[in-house]
Structures are given as structure tokens and as C-alpha cells.
Write an enzyme that holds these catalytic residues in place. Structure first.
Site, PDB file in Angstrom:
ATOM      1  N   THR A   1       0.863  -1.174   0.000  1.00 27.55           N
ATOM      2  CA  THR A   1       0.000   0.000   0.000  1.00 27.55           C
ATOM      3  C   THR A   1       0.898   1.222   0.000  1.00 27.55           C
ATOM      4  O   THR A   1       1.985   1.190   0.590  1.00 27.55           O
ATOM      5  CB  THR A   1      -0.904   0.029   1.238  1.00 27.55           C
ATOM      6  OG1 THR A   1      -1.507   1.317   1.365  1.00 27.55           O
ATOM      7  CG2 THR A   1      -0.147  -0.260   2.504  1.00 27.55           C
TER       8      THR A   1
ATOM      9  N   CYS B   1      -2.032   4.880  -5.279  1.00 30.44           N
ATOM     10  CA  CYS B   1      -2.822   4.036  -4.378  1.00 30.44           C
ATOM     11  C   CYS B   1      -2.931   2.700  -5.098  1.00 30.44           C
ATOM     12  O   CYS B   1      -3.237   2.669  -6.302  1.00 30.44           O
ATOM     13  CB  CYS B   1      -4.193   4.640  -4.109  1.00 30.44           C
ATOM     14  SG  CYS B   1      -5.264   3.538  -3.168  1.00 30.44           S
TER      15      CYS B   1
END
Length: 229
Positions: free
Chosen positions: A83, A196
């Protein structure tokens, strides 16, 4: 081949591509029935998202540091935090283990340099876009970083958490991202970082007026390359 440790589940929607991309890379590189040696620890994202909302990053740091230590103890020889946003905690997490933890922005910066990009747009969660931890890392690598302005920041963030993290893909959201990318291009961006790990499920090259740099692909392949060195 080195064993890759993945800190996943943030969200699980983007962890699946990590597993797939790494193994596909190994198949191309080695042929036959080869695939990667991977240890995956998937966290409970709702708990972490609640801590993010409350600004309790120290509690997230404890959880992810513990996961990194468990991956190393299980035999991981390189670790990925799957992430972008949680790289806010990268310094302290990486210090807890003796094996390399590949920073997602460093891997992305290498790809940008190879493409001779100097001014780049960044899309991601509001924490990634507005925080200093990610942009400063890219600045230190020699890049000028642009982020959306005004309400566009909330639009990008809301689509991530309310849709993409839940596996919801909407054409209207894709169009919204495309328009935001157009605005960033007008401001001088030469490429756009999908900062992202879920955004790649929504936006592809055909949806963007700028060359895209998908951090999920870049990060995963950087681990696969490292594992074969």
C-alpha cells in the site's frame, strides 16, 4: 530465489494483483512451472482505517511492525508494504527488521527516471497526496510533484475508500479520474503516478491523457527482480 514477504490486506483488493504480478514475472523470467516464494500476512483493514481516521498512526505502526517481524521470522528475505499510504510509517517499520523493505516511492522513482519524467502528478488517498512523507521522498529523488486541487482531492480519496477498496468499479468514477488527470496535465504534469494500489483497477492507459505509472505493478516487479538477484 529469495523469499518475498508481503504485508497485505490494505485493501485485499490490491493484494491479489501483487501476488499475481510477482508470479507472472517469475514465470516470464524463469519459464516452465516456476513461480515465486511468497509469504503473505493479510491484516484486518477496517481496524487500520479506523485508526487512520482518528489520526492514531502509532497504533498502526505497532501492528505493521509486528507483522514485518513475523514475516522475517517466517523466512522472508525482502518485505513489501502493499500500500502507498502506510509508507508514512516506513522508517520505523523498516528499522524493526534486518531484511530490506522496498519503498514503493523509490521503486516508482526509478521507473520515472527511466521514462525521463521530471514533473509528475500524484493520485492517491488524501494522506498520500497531502502528506509530506511521499512527496518529499520523490522530491529528494529529483521530481516535482503535483497533486489535485480543491474538491478533487476529496473526489480521488472518496472513490478509493468507498468504491475501489470494496471492489466497486464505476464508469462515472473512471471519468472523474480522467478529468482530474487532464487538469494536472494542463498544469504541466508529464506523467501520473497511480499512488494508491487500488487505482489500477479503475484507470488504465486508455483512460489517461498522461503516461501512467501504476505503483502496484512497479512495486511488485521490483520485489520479483530483487528476489532473483
Amino acid at each position: 530465489m529469495k523469499t518475498i514477504g508481503l504485508i497485505g490486506g490494505m485493501s485485499w483488493e490490491s493484494t491479489i494483483p501483487y501476488y499475481k504480478i510477482i508470479n507472472e514475472y517469475m514465470g516470464r523470467a524463469l519459464g516452465g512451472l516456476h513461480n515465486a516464494r511468497i509469504i503473505l500476512y493479510s491484516v484486518e483493514f477496517s481496524e487500520l482505517e479506523d485508526y487512520m481516521t482518528k489520526g492514531e498512526w502509532d497504533r498502526i505502526e505497532v501492528i505493521l511492525s509486528d507483522v514485518a517481524e513475523k514475516l522475517e521470522a517466517a523466512g522472508a528475505e525482502v518485505i513489501l508494504i502493499c500500500t502507498n499510504t502506510m509508507h508514512k510509517l516506513y522508517p520505523n517499520i523498516s528499522e524493526k527488521v534486518s531484511v530490506p523493505v522496498i519503498h514503493i516511492a523509490d521503486a516508482t522513482g526509478k521507473a520515472l527516471k527511466e521514462a525521463e519524467i521530471k514533473k509528475v502528478a500524484l493520485l492517491g488517498t488524501k494522506y498520500t497526496m497531502t502528506g509530506d512523507f511521499y512527496r518529499s521522498r520523490l522530491n529528494n529523488l529529483g521530481f516535482e510533484v503535483l497533486i489535485p486541487e480543491g474538491e478533487d482531492i476529496n473526489t480521488v480519496n472518496d472513490i478509493i475508500f468507498k468504491e475501489l477498496c470494496r471492489g466497486i468499479i464505476k464508469d462515472e468514477s473512471r471519468n472523474a479520474y480522467s478529468k482530474i488527470i487532464d487538469k494536472l496535465k494542463d498544469r504541466g504534469a508529464e506523467g501520473v503516478i497511480l499512488g494508491c494500489t487500488e487505482i489500477g483497477s479503475l484507470i488504465g492507459a486508455k483512460d489517461s491523457s498522461l503516461p501512467i505509472f501504476d505503483t502496484t505493478i512497479i512495486h511488485a516487479e521490483s520485489a520479483a527482480k530483487y528476489a532473483l538477484e
